[in-house]
Scaffold this motif. Structure first.
Motif, short mmCIF file in Angstrom:
data_model
loop_
_atom_site.label_atom_id
_atom_site.label_comp_id
_atom_site.label_asym_id
_atom_site.label_seq_id
_atom_site.Cartn_x
_atom_site.Cartn_y
_atom_site.Cartn_z
N VAL A 182 0.84 -1.19 0.00
CA VAL A 182 0.00 0.00 0.00
C VAL A 182 0.88 1.25 0.00
O VAL A 182 0.68 2.16 -0.79
N GLY A 183 1.85 1.29 0.89
CA GLY A 183 2.76 2.44 0.94
C GLY A 183 3.52 2.62 -0.35
O GLY A 183 3.68 3.73 -0.86
N TYR A 184 3.99 1.52 -0.91
CA TYR A 184 4.72 1.57 -2.17
C TYR A 184 3.82 2.09 -3.28
O TYR A 184 4.23 2.93 -4.08
N ALA A 185 2.59 1.60 -3.33
CA ALA A 185 1.66 2.04 -4.37
C ALA A 185 1.34 3.53 -4.24
O ALA A 185 1.24 4.23 -5.25
N VAL A 186 1.20 4.01 -3.01
CA VAL A 186 0.92 5.43 -2.80
C VAL A 186 2.05 6.27 -3.39
O VAL A 186 1.81 7.24 -4.11
N VAL A 187 3.29 5.91 -3.11
CA VAL A 187 4.43 6.67 -3.60
C VAL A 187 4.58 6.52 -5.12
O VAL A 187 4.83 7.50 -5.82
N LYS A 188 4.39 5.32 -5.61
CA LYS A 188 4.54 5.06 -7.04
C LYS A 188 3.55 5.88 -7.87
O LYS A 188 3.88 6.34 -8.97
N HIS A 189 2.36 6.09 -7.35
CA HIS A 189 1.33 6.78 -8.11
C HIS A 189 1.33 8.30 -7.90
O HIS A 189 0.53 9.00 -8.51
N LEU A 190 2.23 8.82 -7.08
CA LEU A 190 2.27 10.27 -6.86
C LEU A 190 2.38 11.06 -8.17
O LEU A 190 1.61 11.99 -8.39
N PRO A 191 3.32 10.72 -9.04
CA PRO A 191 3.46 11.52 -10.27
C PRO A 191 2.27 11.40 -11.22
O PRO A 191 2.10 12.23 -12.09
N ALA B 256 -2.45 14.15 -3.40
CA ALA B 256 -1.70 12.90 -3.44
C ALA B 256 -0.60 12.89 -2.39
O ALA B 256 -0.40 11.89 -1.69
N TYR B 257 0.11 14.01 -2.24
CA TYR B 257 1.17 14.08 -1.22
C TYR B 257 0.59 14.06 0.17
O TYR B 257 1.16 13.46 1.08
N GLU B 258 -0.58 14.68 0.37
CA GLU B 258 -1.24 14.63 1.67
C GLU B 258 -1.63 13.20 2.01
O GLU B 258 -1.50 12.75 3.15
N ARG B 259 -2.12 12.46 1.02
CA ARG B 259 -2.51 11.06 1.23
C ARG B 259 -1.28 10.22 1.58
O ARG B 259 -1.33 9.39 2.49
N ALA B 260 -0.17 10.45 0.89
CA ALA B 260 1.06 9.70 1.18
C ALA B 260 1.56 10.04 2.58
O ALA B 260 1.95 9.14 3.34
N ASP B 261 1.55 11.32 2.94
CA ASP B 261 1.99 11.73 4.27
C ASP B 261 1.11 11.11 5.34
O ASP B 261 1.60 10.64 6.37
N ALA B 262 -0.19 11.07 5.10
CA ALA B 262 -1.12 10.47 6.06
C ALA B 262 -0.82 8.99 6.26
O ALA B 262 -0.84 8.48 7.39
N TRP B 263 -0.54 8.27 5.18
CA TRP B 263 -0.25 6.84 5.29
C TRP B 263 1.02 6.60 6.11
O TRP B 263 1.04 5.82 7.05
N PHE B 264 2.10 7.31 5.77
CA PHE B 264 3.37 7.06 6.43
C PHE B 264 3.42 7.64 7.84
O PHE B 264 4.31 7.28 8.61
N SER B 265 2.48 8.50 8.19
CA SER B 265 2.41 9.05 9.55
C SER B 265 1.46 8.26 10.43
O SER B 265 1.36 8.53 11.63
#
Length: 50
Positions: free
Chosen positions: A4-13, A21-30
């Motif tokens: 899930v974390g990998y997919a969030v980062v992979k799909h950022l661009p 998208a960055y807020e969603r990634a930050d929320a996951w990793f936090s």
């Protein structure tokens, strides 16, 4: 869950709304869930001798 974390980062661009998208990634990793997944992976590696 690591995927899930990998997919969030992979799909950022690929996101049309980079801020969201960055807020969603930050929320996951936090989140505690991300920390729990990391601790589980470390424990399993130790159990398997890795």
């Amino acid at each position: 869950m690591r995927g899930v974390g990998y997919a969030v980062v992979k799909h950022l661009p690929l996101s049309s709304d980079l801020d969201e998208a960055y807020e969603r990634a930050d929320a996951w990793f936090s989140s505690p869930l991300s920390d729990g997944v990391h601790l589980l992976r470390v424990t399993l590696r130790q159990d398997l001798g890795g």
